[in-house]
Design an enzyme around this catalytic site. Structure first.
Site, PDB file in Angstrom:
ATOM      1  N   SER A 274       0.810  -1.223   0.000  1.00 36.58           N
ATOM      2  CA  SER A 274       0.000   0.000   0.000  1.00 36.58           C
ATOM      3  C   SER A 274       0.840   1.269   0.000  1.00 36.58           C
ATOM      4  O   SER A 274       0.313   2.373  -0.002  1.00 36.58           O
ATOM      5  CB  SER A 274      -0.928   0.011   1.212  1.00 36.58           C
TER       6      SER A 274
ATOM      7  N   THR B 233      -1.898   2.966   4.563  1.00 36.84           N
ATOM      8  CA  THR B 233      -1.051   4.130   4.343  1.00 36.84           C
ATOM      9  C   THR B 233      -0.089   4.178   5.503  1.00 36.84           C
ATOM     10  O   THR B 233      -0.467   3.826   6.610  1.00 36.84           O
ATOM     11  CB  THR B 233      -1.929   5.410   4.387  1.00 36.84           C
TER      12      THR B 233
ATOM     13  N   THR C 124       1.711   6.989   0.462  1.00 36.18           N
ATOM     14  CA  THR C 124       0.781   5.944   0.052  1.00 36.18           C
ATOM     15  C   THR C 124       0.741   5.836  -1.463  1.00 36.18           C
ATOM     16  O   THR C 124       1.078   6.801  -2.163  1.00 36.18           O
ATOM     17  CB  THR C 124      -0.637   6.249   0.595  1.00 36.18           C
TER      18      THR C 124
ATOM     19  N   ARG D 105      -7.361   9.981  -9.398  1.00 41.63           N
ATOM     20  CA  ARG D 105      -7.832  10.085  -8.018  1.00 41.63           C
ATOM     21  C   ARG D 105      -6.688  10.413  -7.051  1.00 41.63           C
ATOM     22  O   ARG D 105      -5.622   9.804  -7.101  1.00 41.63           O
ATOM     23  CB  ARG D 105      -8.486   8.770  -7.612  1.00 41.63           C
ATOM     24  N   VAL D 106      -6.911  11.370  -6.193  1.00 33.94           N
ATOM     25  CA  VAL D 106      -5.985  11.683  -5.109  1.00 33.94           C
ATOM     26  C   VAL D 106      -6.768  11.532  -3.814  1.00 33.94           C
ATOM     27  O   VAL D 106      -7.891  12.024  -3.708  1.00 33.94           O
ATOM     28  CB  VAL D 106      -5.438  13.119  -5.235  1.00 33.94           C
ATOM     29  N   GLY D 107      -6.203  10.850  -2.859  1.00 32.89           N
ATOM     30  CA  GLY D 107      -6.897  10.609  -1.592  1.00 32.89           C
ATOM     31  C   GLY D 107      -6.475  11.584  -0.512  1.00 32.89           C
ATOM     32  O   GLY D 107      -6.014  12.698  -0.778  1.00 32.89           O
ATOM     33  N   ASP D 108      -6.621  11.125   0.732  1.00 33.90           N
ATOM     34  CA  ASP D 108      -6.333  11.989   1.876  1.00 33.90           C
ATOM     35  C   ASP D 108      -4.838  12.135   2.146  1.00 33.90           C
ATOM     36  O   ASP D 108      -4.419  13.112   2.765  1.00 33.90           O
ATOM     37  CB  ASP D 108      -7.023  11.447   3.133  1.00 33.90           C
TER      38      ASP D 108
ATOM     39  N   THR E   9      -5.229   6.763   8.348  1.00 30.27           N
ATOM     40  CA  THR E   9      -5.295   5.770   7.283  1.00 30.27           C
ATOM     41  C   THR E   9      -6.748   5.348   7.146  1.00 30.27           C
ATOM     42  O   THR E   9      -7.533   5.512   8.076  1.00 30.27           O
ATOM     43  CB  THR E   9      -4.407   4.549   7.620  1.00 30.27           C
ATOM     44  N   GLY E  10      -7.125   4.818   5.987  1.00 25.42           N
ATOM     45  CA  GLY E  10      -8.493   4.342   5.828  1.00 25.42           C
ATOM     46  C   GLY E  10      -9.122   4.792   4.528  1.00 25.42           C
ATOM     47  O   GLY E  10      -8.419   5.044   3.537  1.00 25.42           O
ATOM     48  N   ASP E  11     -10.453   4.886   4.523  1.00 30.33           N
ATOM     49  CA  ASP E  11     -11.194   5.291   3.318  1.00 30.33           C
ATOM     50  C   ASP E  11     -10.962   6.780   3.059  1.00 30.33           C
ATOM     51  O   ASP E  11     -11.762   7.640   3.444  1.00 30.33           O
ATOM     52  CB  ASP E  11     -12.701   5.056   3.500  1.00 30.33           C
ATOM     53  N   GLY E  12      -9.856   7.064   2.382  1.00 24.47           N
ATOM     54  CA  GLY E  12      -9.407   8.441   2.230  1.00 24.47           C
ATOM     55  C   GLY E  12     -10.402   9.349   1.541  1.00 24.47           C
ATOM     56  O   GLY E  12     -10.502  10.537   1.873  1.00 24.47           O
TER      57      GLY E  12
END
Ligand SMILES: *[C@@H]1O[C@H](CO)[C@@H](O)[C@H](O)[C@H]1NC(C)=O
Ligand SMILES: *[C@@H]1O[C@H](CO)[C@@H](O)[C@H](O)[C@H]1NC(C)=O
Ligand SMILES: *[C@@H]1O[C@H](CO)[C@@H](O)[C@H](O)[C@H]1NC(C)=O
Length: 355
Positions: free
Chosen positions: A71, A208, A226, A236-239, A259-262
Site C-alpha cells: 500500500s 497508508t 501511500t 484520483r488523489v486521496g487523503d 489511514t483508511g477510506d481516504g
C-alpha cells in the site's frame, strides 16, 4: 442501562490511554511490516544531527522501499489503467510548512519529493506529470512503478469484469462491466437521488503509512506516504497528501496520522480535528475517537484509523470498520511496540449519542 454503558466506555478510554516512553519518539499507523519504518525513523534520531523532518522522511522512505503491505511505494494499488501513482506529504511542526505531491508518476521516492517541495519551493503541493518533472529537475530518477506481479493482478481484475470498482451512476453498469463509462443524468428531484449520490461505501482496504516524530529536544514533524486506493479512477488523489487529513502536526500541541477510506476521511480533515481536540484538552485517545466519530455520523461504514500523539509522546488511537494497529518507539525502548485498537462500537456509540 444507558448510564452503565457510558461509564464502561469512559473507563475503557482511561485504561487504553498510553503514557509517553520519553523522547525521542516515533509513532505511525499500522504494525507488521510498518514497524521497520518505526525502527528506521527512531534509530535515525539517535544521531543528534537528524531532524524530526529527516526522521519522518527516513521512516516513510523505508516503507516506500519495502512496499509495506503493497500500500506504500511502487508496484501497488494500481488504478483502472494499471498505473501506480504516489501521494505523499511532510510537515514541519515548528514552522507549519508542509510539502506534498499528489498523483506522482514514475518516481519511487514520493516522501523525498514532498520534502523537496517543502525545501525548494514556497508552495505546498505539486501534482501529476508536472510534479514528476519537478522531481527529475531536482535529481530524482524516473523509473517504472509497475511490476510483473502488478500486471498479473490487473489482468485478473479485467478478467473479473473490473471488480471491485469505484464508478457510480455510469453506463455500462460498473458492478458488472469494465469501461469506458459515461455518466447517466441524475434527477435531483427524483426519490432515488439521495441514494444515487451516496452509495454504500464498502471497498477494499486502503492502508497508508502516516508517521509523527519528536526529536530529543521536542521538535515535531509528521508525514504520510501511500500509493492510494486499488482500482481507483485514474487521477484520483486521496487523503494522504492533504495537510490536516493524511497527517498534521503542531509542535506546540501534538501530531496525528490517518489511514483508511481516504475519499471519505478527507472531507473531515480528521488529523486537523484531532490535533485541535488535543489543544482543547482531550487525551490523545479521546481526540482520535472524536475525529473518527465525526466521520461515522455521516458515513457509518467508513474504515478508518487515526493515531495521535501529544508533544510529549503520550499517545492513543481510534478506528472504525477494522481493527486498527499503530506502532511506536521512544525513550530507551529496545524495540517497537504495536498497539491494537478495536473499532469504535457503533451500538455503544448510538446509545451514547442519545444520552
Ligand atoms: C513497466 O513494467 C511492467 C511490468 O514489469 C511492464 O509490463 C511494462 O511494459 C513496463 N512499462 C514501461 C513503460 O516500461
Ligand atoms: C425529475 O423528477 C421529478 C419527480 O419525480 C419529476 O417531476 C420531473 O419531471 C423529473 N425531471 C426530469 C427532467 O426528468
Ligand atoms: C534495553 O536493553 C538494555 C541492554 O540490554 C537494558 O539495560 C535496558 O533495560 C533495556 N531497556 C528496556 C526499556 O527494556
Amino acid at each position: 442501562m444507558t448510564r452503565v454503558v457510558v461509564i464502561a466506555s469512559l473507563l475503557a478510554l482511561r485504561v487504553s490511554a498510553q503514557g509517553s516512553p520519553g523522547l525521542p519518539f516515533v509513532i505511525n499507523t499500522w504494525g507488521g511490516p510498518f514497524t521497520a519504518a518505526t525502527d528506521a525513523a527512531f534509530l535515525s534520531l539517535k544521531n543528534p544531527t537528524t531532524s524530526a523532518l529527516d526522521a519522518v522522511q527516513i521512516g516513510c522512505a523505508t516503507c516506500e522501499k519495502n512496499q509495506c503491505d503493497g500500500s506504500v511505494g511502487y508496484g501497488g494499488s494500481p488504478d483502472e489503467n494499471c498505473e501506480t501513482t504516489l501521494d505523499a506529504m511532510i510537515m514541519d511542526g515548528t514552522t507549519m510548512k508542509s510539502g506534498s505531491v499528489a498523483g506522482l508518476r514514475r518516481i519511487r521516492d514520493a516522501i523525498a519529493v514532498a520534502r523537496a517541495v517543502l525545501e525548494y519551493t514556497t508552495h505546498t503541493m505539486l501534482a501529476g506529470d508536472l510534479a514528476t518533472q519537478f522531481a527529475i529537475s531536482n535529481g530524482f530518477r524516473a523509473s517504472n512503478l509497475s511490476t510483473p506481479e502488478q500486471e498479473a493482478r490487473c489482468a485478473a481484475w479485467r478478467e473479473e469484469n473490473c471488480q471491485p470498482n469505484y464508478r457510480t451512476n455510469v453506463f455500462p453498469d460498473p458492478k458488472t462491466s469494465c469501461g469506458p463509462y459515461t455518466g447517466v443524468s441524475l434527477n435531483s428531484s427524483a426519490p432515488g437521488y439521495k441514494k444515487a449520490i451516496n452509495p454504500d461505501a464498502t471497498q477494499a482496504s486502503h492502508d497508508t503509512i502516516s508517521m509523527i516524530s519528536i526529536d530529543a529536544s521536542g521538535v515535531m514533524a509528521a508525514g504520510t506516504s501511500t500509493n492510494g486506493a486499488t482500482w481507483k479512477v485514474p487521477g484520483r488523489v486521496g487523503d494522504g497528501p492533504i495537510t490536516g487529513s493524511g497527517s498534521y502536526v503542531d509542535g506546540e500541541v501534538g501530531g496525528c496520522g490517518a489511514t483508511g477510506d481516504g475519499d471519505i476521511m478527507m472531507r473531515f480533515l480528521p488529523c486537523y480535528q484531532a490535533v485541535e481536540n488535543l489543544r482543547l484538552g482531550m487525551s490523545p485517545k479521546e481526540a482520535a475517537e472524536d475525529a473518527v466519530k465525526r466521520i461515522l455520523r455521516k458515513f457509518p461504514q467508513t474504515a478508518s484509523g487515526i493515531v495521535v500523539t501529544s508533544a510529549k509522546g503520550e499517545h492513543g488511537g481510534a478506528g472504525s470498520g477494522w481493527t486498527f494497529t499503530y506502532a511506536f518507539r521512544g525513550g530507551n525502548m529496545n524495540a517497537t511496540e504495536v498497539v491494537r485498537v478495536p473499532p469504535v462500537n457503533p451500538v455503544v456509540e448510538a446509545i451514547r449519542m442519545q444520552a
